[in-house]
Design an enzyme around this catalytic site. Structure first.
Site, PDB file in Angstrom:
ATOM      1  N   PHE A 121     -23.016   0.881 -17.114  1.00 25.94           N
ATOM      2  CA  PHE A 121     -22.265   0.314 -18.224  1.00 25.94           C
ATOM      3  C   PHE A 121     -21.317  -0.755 -17.711  1.00 25.94           C
ATOM      4  O   PHE A 121     -20.567  -0.513 -16.762  1.00 25.94           O
ATOM      5  CB  PHE A 121     -21.451   1.402 -18.936  1.00 25.94           C
ATOM      6  CG  PHE A 121     -22.297   2.398 -19.668  1.00 25.94           C
ATOM      7  CD1 PHE A 121     -22.463   2.310 -21.043  1.00 25.94           C
ATOM      8  CD2 PHE A 121     -22.938   3.420 -18.985  1.00 25.94           C
ATOM      9  CE1 PHE A 121     -23.254   3.228 -21.724  1.00 25.94           C
ATOM     10  CE2 PHE A 121     -23.726   4.346 -19.654  1.00 25.94           C
ATOM     11  CZ  PHE A 121     -23.892   4.244 -21.019  1.00 25.94           C
ATOM     12  N   CYS A 154     -11.890  -8.080 -27.921  1.00 21.86           N
ATOM     13  CA  CYS A 154     -12.735  -7.943 -29.106  1.00 21.86           C
ATOM     14  C   CYS A 154     -12.210  -8.881 -30.189  1.00 21.86           C
ATOM     15  O   CYS A 154     -11.002  -9.121 -30.279  1.00 21.86           O
ATOM     16  CB  CYS A 154     -12.724  -6.491 -29.605  1.00 21.86           C
ATOM     17  SG  CYS A 154     -13.879  -6.196 -30.965  1.00 21.86           S
ATOM     18  N   CYS A 167     -10.663  -2.655 -34.810  1.00 24.38           N
ATOM     19  CA  CYS A 167     -10.881  -1.562 -35.754  1.00 24.38           C
ATOM     20  C   CYS A 167      -9.922  -0.412 -35.473  1.00 24.38           C
ATOM     21  O   CYS A 167      -9.745  -0.018 -34.319  1.00 24.38           O
ATOM     22  CB  CYS A 167     -12.319  -1.079 -35.654  1.00 24.38           C
ATOM     23  SG  CYS A 167     -13.521  -2.397 -35.947  1.00 24.38           S
ATOM     24  N   CYS A 173     -11.413   2.527 -33.402  1.00 24.66           N
ATOM     25  CA  CYS A 173     -12.062   2.272 -32.107  1.00 24.66           C
ATOM     26  C   CYS A 173     -11.690   3.368 -31.117  1.00 24.66           C
ATOM     27  O   CYS A 173     -10.527   3.710 -30.956  1.00 24.66           O
ATOM     28  CB  CYS A 173     -11.657   0.904 -31.563  1.00 24.66           C
ATOM     29  SG  CYS A 173     -12.556   0.458 -30.056  1.00 24.66           S
ATOM     30  N   ASP A 174     -12.709   3.916 -30.444  1.00 22.27           N
ATOM     31  CA  ASP A 174     -12.469   4.997 -29.497  1.00 22.27           C
ATOM     32  C   ASP A 174     -12.487   4.507 -28.050  1.00 22.27           C
ATOM     33  O   ASP A 174     -12.546   5.303 -27.121  1.00 22.27           O
ATOM     34  CB  ASP A 174     -13.489   6.123 -29.687  1.00 22.27           C
ATOM     35  CG  ASP A 174     -14.919   5.691 -29.405  1.00 22.27           C
ATOM     36  OD1 ASP A 174     -15.159   4.491 -29.161  1.00 22.27           O
ATOM     37  OD2 ASP A 174     -15.808   6.553 -29.433  1.00 22.27           O
ATOM     38  N   THR A 175     -12.427   3.189 -27.855  1.00 22.16           N
ATOM     39  CA  THR A 175     -12.521   2.621 -26.523  1.00 22.16           C
ATOM     40  C   THR A 175     -11.317   1.756 -26.220  1.00 22.16           C
ATOM     41  O   THR A 175     -11.002   0.836 -26.967  1.00 22.16           O
ATOM     42  CB  THR A 175     -13.796   1.764 -26.397  1.00 22.16           C
ATOM     43  OG1 THR A 175     -14.920   2.557 -26.747  1.00 22.16           O
ATOM     44  CG2 THR A 175     -13.966   1.237 -24.996  1.00 22.16           C
ATOM     45  N   GLU A 202     -24.498  -3.892 -26.756  1.00 23.90           N
ATOM     46  CA  GLU A 202     -23.903  -3.226 -27.912  1.00 23.90           C
ATOM     47  C   GLU A 202     -22.817  -4.141 -28.444  1.00 23.90           C
ATOM     48  O   GLU A 202     -21.873  -4.461 -27.730  1.00 23.90           O
ATOM     49  CB  GLU A 202     -23.337  -1.864 -27.509  1.00 23.90           C
ATOM     50  CG  GLU A 202     -24.406  -0.917 -27.034  1.00 23.90           C
ATOM     51  CD  GLU A 202     -23.875   0.469 -26.680  1.00 23.90           C
ATOM     52  OE1 GLU A 202     -22.648   0.680 -26.717  1.00 23.90           O
ATOM     53  OE2 GLU A 202     -24.711   1.330 -26.381  1.00 23.90           O
ATOM     54  N   HIS A 262     -22.239  12.153 -25.095  1.00 27.35           N
ATOM     55  CA  HIS A 262     -21.383  12.067 -23.905  1.00 27.35           C
ATOM     56  C   HIS A 262     -20.043  12.753 -24.145  1.00 27.35           C
ATOM     57  O   HIS A 262     -19.468  13.326 -23.218  1.00 27.35           O
ATOM     58  CB  HIS A 262     -21.188  10.611 -23.469  1.00 27.35           C
ATOM     59  CG  HIS A 262     -20.643   9.711 -24.522  1.00 27.35           C
ATOM     60  ND1 HIS A 262     -21.367   9.378 -25.650  1.00 27.35           N
ATOM     61  CD2 HIS A 262     -19.463   9.077 -24.630  1.00 27.35           C
ATOM     62  CE1 HIS A 262     -20.636   8.566 -26.405  1.00 27.35           C
ATOM     63  NE2 HIS A 262     -19.477   8.389 -25.809  1.00 27.35           N
TER      64      HIS A 262
END
Length: 190
Positions: free
Chosen positions: A23, A29, A33, A36-38, A92, A184
């Site tokens: 990855f 970005c 959002c 967002c979980d990142t 992605e 994951h």
């Protein structure tokens, strides 16, 4: 290029869940959002060649370019460098920006109006199923090979359970959609 992190793991979601991959998480970005979980704001500057050399330390041939939003920085020359080394390239993206040619698998995860999607040749359209977006069919106008809904992870057990149940019911009523789970997180790997 501004890179947040490079790591080796299993793809946790979508059509390739369970597949080993490297990855490359790009920083930044064009959408911010609330769900967002990142965390993708931190960045280290790396050249395309440095990134390719770092990827080479891992045994997987599949590379997932994600973010943030990778298309803010992704170049055709970088894609070519990866292909010349025999890598299979997944991207992605939120789909609001054009994608360089020659990507092997494209996952579009739209976050707004379907008219905001400018990307084409979408392999996987993955809609985040949350309290505000409980009708993924509004994205059926976007051409894709596979349509997925993925329950949003709010890190609230009861809310997540409710969204998962609702997503399952949506898929059962709309069998042209598939359910994507973030495996994951279920098995607690990066």
């Amino acid at each position: 290029m501004k890179i947040n992190e490079i790591f080796y793991s299993l793809q946790g979601e979508g059509c390739y869940a369970g597949t080993p991959a490297v990855f490359v998480r790009f920083s930044g970005c064009n959408l911010m959002c609330h769900f967002c979980d990142t965390s993708h704001e931190a960045a280290m500057d790396m050249t395309e060649d440095e990134i390719v050399e770092h990827i080479a330390i891992y045994p997987a041939r599949r590379v997932i370019l994600t973010g943030g939003e990778p298309t803010l920085q992704l170049t055709a020359s970088f894609i070519e460098k990866l292909h010349s080394r025999g890598y299979i390239i997944h991207v992605e993206s939120n789909g609001t920006r054009a994608l360089p040619a020659a990507v092997d698998w494209f996952v579009c995860s739209p976050k707004g109006d379907p008219d905001d999607i400018v990307a084409t040749e979408i392999d996987e359209l993955k809609v985040i199923f949350d309290d505000e977006n409980c009708d993924p069919n509004r994205y059926r106008c976007v051409a894709a090979k596979v349509y997925l809904v993925q329950p949003c992870d709010y890190k609230e057990q009861e809310r997540n359970r409710r969204l998962t149940v609702a997503a399952v019911e949506f898929v059962k009523r709309n069998p042209d959609w598939r359910l994507s789970l973030q495996t994951h997180k279920i098995i607690d790997i990066p």
